[in-house]
Design a protein around this motif. Sequence first.
Motif, mmCIF file in Angstrom:
data_model
loop_
_atom_site.group_PDB
_atom_site.id
_atom_site.type_symbol
_atom_site.label_atom_id
_atom_site.label_comp_id
_atom_site.label_asym_id
_atom_site.label_seq_id
_atom_site.Cartn_x
_atom_site.Cartn_y
_atom_site.Cartn_z
ATOM 1 N N VAL A 43 -4.337 -10.791 11.240
ATOM 2 C CA VAL A 43 -4.564 -9.535 10.168
ATOM 3 C C VAL A 43 -6.033 -8.919 10.541
ATOM 4 N N GLU A 44 -6.047 -7.560 10.197
ATOM 5 C CA GLU A 44 -7.431 -7.106 10.647
ATOM 6 C C GLU A 44 -7.523 -6.045 9.241
ATOM 7 N N ASP A 45 -9.121 -6.079 8.933
ATOM 8 C CA ASP A 45 -9.480 -5.355 7.853
ATOM 9 C C ASP A 45 -8.795 -6.003 6.479
ATOM 10 N N THR A 46 -8.588 -7.179 6.467
ATOM 11 C CA THR A 46 -8.189 -7.919 5.191
ATOM 12 C C THR A 46 -9.477 -8.764 4.538
ATOM 13 N N THR A 47 -9.645 -8.422 3.326
ATOM 14 C CA THR A 47 -10.733 -9.201 2.610
ATOM 15 C C THR A 47 -10.292 -10.221 1.524
ATOM 16 N N VAL A 48 -10.941 -11.331 1.692
ATOM 17 C CA VAL A 48 -10.794 -12.304 0.591
ATOM 18 C C VAL A 48 -11.653 -12.285 -0.556
ATOM 19 N N ILE A 49 -11.103 -12.305 -1.642
ATOM 20 C CA ILE A 49 -12.070 -11.973 -2.917
ATOM 21 C C ILE A 49 -11.855 -13.273 -3.889
ATOM 22 N N GLN A 50 -12.922 -14.163 -3.959
ATOM 23 C CA GLN A 50 -12.859 -15.111 -4.803
ATOM 24 C C GLN A 50 -13.057 -14.820 -6.267
ATOM 25 N N ASN A 51 -12.689 -15.705 -7.061
ATOM 26 C CA ASN A 51 -12.627 -15.448 -8.773
ATOM 27 C C ASN A 51 -11.890 -14.300 -9.085
ATOM 28 N N SER A 52 -10.799 -13.951 -8.258
ATOM 29 C CA SER A 52 -9.984 -12.745 -8.637
ATOM 30 C C SER A 52 -8.412 -13.290 -8.249
ATOM 31 N N LEU A 53 -7.533 -12.464 -8.845
ATOM 32 C CA LEU A 53 -6.075 -12.482 -8.506
ATOM 33 C C LEU A 53 -5.497 -11.087 -8.092
ATOM 34 N N GLU A 54 -4.384 -11.149 -7.393
ATOM 35 C CA GLU A 54 -3.636 -9.702 -7.315
ATOM 36 C C GLU A 54 -2.592 -9.466 -8.241
ATOM 37 N N ARG A 55 -2.646 -8.692 -9.037
ATOM 38 C CA ARG A 55 -1.504 -8.603 -10.025
ATOM 39 C C ARG A 55 -0.111 -8.124 -9.133
ATOM 40 N N SER A 56 0.988 -8.195 -10.201
ATOM 41 C CA SER A 56 2.348 -7.631 -9.414
ATOM 42 C C SER A 56 2.206 -6.156 -9.198
ATOM 43 N N ASN A 57 2.704 -5.672 -8.215
ATOM 44 C CA ASN A 57 2.661 -4.144 -8.048
ATOM 45 C C ASN A 57 3.916 -3.340 -8.647
ATOM 46 N N VAL A 58 4.636 -4.259 -9.635
ATOM 47 C CA VAL A 58 5.733 -3.389 -10.514
ATOM 48 C C VAL A 58 5.252 -2.723 -11.267
ATOM 49 N N ASN A 59 5.816 -1.426 -11.721
ATOM 50 C CA ASN A 59 5.513 -0.771 -12.811
ATOM 51 C C ASN A 59 6.557 -0.776 -13.677
ATOM 52 N N PRO A 60 6.278 -1.550 -14.849
ATOM 53 C CA PRO A 60 7.126 -1.770 -15.976
ATOM 54 C C PRO A 60 7.782 -0.273 -16.633
ATOM 55 N N LEU A 61 7.105 0.631 -16.598
ATOM 56 C CA LEU A 61 7.942 1.846 -17.134
ATOM 57 C C LEU A 61 8.687 2.388 -16.231
ATOM 58 N N GLU A 62 8.670 2.426 -15.044
ATOM 59 C CA GLU A 62 9.650 3.007 -14.136
ATOM 60 C C GLU A 62 10.921 2.022 -14.077
ATOM 61 N N GLU A 63 10.657 0.768 -14.293
ATOM 62 C CA GLU A 63 11.882 -0.349 -14.415
ATOM 63 C C GLU A 63 12.603 0.033 -15.538
ATOM 64 N N MET A 64 11.935 0.223 -16.694
ATOM 65 C CA MET A 64 12.747 0.561 -17.927
ATOM 66 C C MET A 64 13.482 1.849 -17.851
ATOM 67 N N VAL A 65 12.815 2.720 -17.234
ATOM 68 C CA VAL A 65 13.692 4.010 -17.147
ATOM 69 C C VAL A 65 14.900 3.763 -16.064
ATOM 70 N N LYS A 66 14.801 2.960 -14.903
ATOM 71 C CA LYS A 66 15.816 2.631 -14.185
ATOM 72 C C LYS A 66 17.015 1.991 -14.979
ATOM 73 N N MET A 67 16.453 0.986 -15.734
ATOM 74 C CA MET A 67 17.702 0.224 -16.581
ATOM 75 C C MET A 67 18.468 1.217 -17.448
ATOM 76 N N ILE A 68 17.791 2.236 -18.117
ATOM 77 C CA ILE A 68 18.803 3.305 -18.840
ATOM 78 C C ILE A 68 19.361 3.972 -17.828
ATOM 79 N N GLN A 69 19.039 4.501 -16.859
ATOM 80 C CA GLN A 69 19.977 5.086 -15.790
ATOM 81 C C GLN A 69 20.974 4.053 -15.502
ATOM 82 N N ILE A 70 20.764 2.911 -15.011
ATOM 83 C CA ILE A 70 21.826 2.006 -14.638
ATOM 84 C C ILE A 70 22.906 1.955 -15.705
ATOM 85 N N SER A 71 22.309 1.892 -16.913
ATOM 86 C CA SER A 71 23.568 1.808 -18.192
ATOM 87 C C SER A 71 24.451 2.883 -18.033
#
Length: 254
Positions: A198-226
Motif C-alpha cells: 500500500v502507498e500513502d496509508t497512515t496508521v492512527i493510534q488511539n482511534s477507530l474507523e467507523r462504518s461508512n454506512v449512511n443510516p438515513l439512505e438505508e432507511m429510505v431504501k427500506m421504504i422503496q423496497i417495501s
Amino acid sequence: MMRALFTAASGMIVQEKRQMNVSNNLANTSTTGFKFHDLITKETDQSIIQNREKTSTGQRYMRKIGELGLGAEVDELFIDYEQGALEETNRATDFALQGEGFFKIRYSDNQYGYTRNGHFIIDSKGYLCTEDGKTVLSNRGRNIKVDDKKIEVNEEGEIFLDGKRKYTFEIVSLESVNQLDIIGEGIYLIKDGEEKEVEDTTVIQNSLERSNVNPLEEMVKMIQISRTFESNQKVIKAVDQILGKSVNEVGKIR
C-alpha cells in the motif's frame, strides 16, 4: 399470464434479498471498519418474441418482433471500501487506517485474514490480536508480542514497546478488492489474487474507523423496497384474479 406471474415473483425475490442486505447494513452502522454492501441486480435471460406469418403464396416464415424480459435476479454483491470517519478512543490498542489497505492477521494455521477493524486486544499470552483471538502480524510475518509494555505506534505503522522499535504492522491490499470473501466481524479472506504493497496509508493510534454506512439512505431504501415489493404483490394478485375468471367463467354455458 404465466410470464407475468414469473416476472413479478422474481421481482419479489430480488426485493426480499435487497431488504436483507439493507437490514445487515443498518445492523452494522456502529461496527468498526464495516463497509457498505449493495446488491447489483440484472435482467434475467430474455425471450425472443416472433410472429409466424403466412405469405400470399402459402409459405410460412417467422418475423422477429423483439425481446421480452422475464424478470430480474441478483448479479453480485458490491462492497464500497470508501474511507469511514475516524473516531478518537484514547485506547492504546485501537488503530485506524487512513487510506487503502488492511491489517494482516493469522486467521488459521495455513491462512491469512485481512481487516480494517483495528479494535485490538492483548491476549493472555501477551500477543496483539483481534477481539475473536486472531493474532495481528508484523511485516516480517511474526506475531506481535506486547506483554505489559507501553505500546506506541507512529503513522508509518512502526510499533515501539517501552520506547524501542520492535515491529511494523503488515498492511497490505490486493489488485482488486473483489478478490475478498466476507467472513464476518470485519474479517476478509483472499478468494483469488496476490497481495500488493500500500502507498500513502497512515496508521492512527488511539482511534477507530467507523462504518461508512449512511443510516438515513438505508432507511429510505427500506421504504422503496417495501413499496416495490407491494407493487409486485398487486401484479400477482391481479393476474391470479384474471386466471381465476378464465377458468371459472370464460366458456361457461348459461
